[in-house]
Scaffold this motif. Structure first.
Motif: not given
Length: 130
Positions: A99-107
């Motif tokens: 989840k953190i990696v997906m959010e980092a990708n969005h940001l």
């Protein structure tokens, strides 16, 4: 000893009982080959049906965290801590990191920057040297 169950949670009560017992084992409140609470003791402690408590104990038995001594009850298996740590690493940490990696990708945060953030939080939360 934290005896709070979340009755509003989507996680079934028996699984919350199993998770609580796992945490007690990780904290070494129950050690290897030590007898743990019976389904009736758990039912009284948590104010739940003994069958629900038994289901949590059965789950931990199936996962080899606990073993039976016929007529004596359930005991902590020699590999309990290792089993719990591996399960939680795979079930909790990996899913959280995904989840953190997906959010980092969005940001649009790159790997290096994300690792720096993780290292900073790890140090701030006392992870160094553990």
């Amino acid at each position: 000893m934290n005896l709070i169950l979340d009755h509003r949670s989507t996680t079934p009560i028996y699984m919350q009982i199993a998770t609580w017992l796992e945490t007690e084992i990780l904290k070494e409140h129950f050690k290897q080959d030590e007898k743990i609470y019976s389904q009736y003791q758990l039912a009284e402690m948590f104010q739940i049906n003994p069958a629900t408590a038994a289901k949590g104990l059965t789950l931990l038995g199936q996962e080899k965290v606990l073993y039976d001594k016929r007529g004596l009850g359930k005991f902590v298996s020699p590999d309990a801590k290792k089993i719990i740590k591996n399960k939680r690493k795979n079930d909790v940490l990996v899913k959280s990191i995904e989840k953190i990696v997906m959010e980092a990708n969005h940001l649009e945060i790159n790997e290096s920057e994300l690792l720096q953030i993780v290292q900073q939080v790890y140090r701030e939360k006392g992870g160094e040297g553990k």
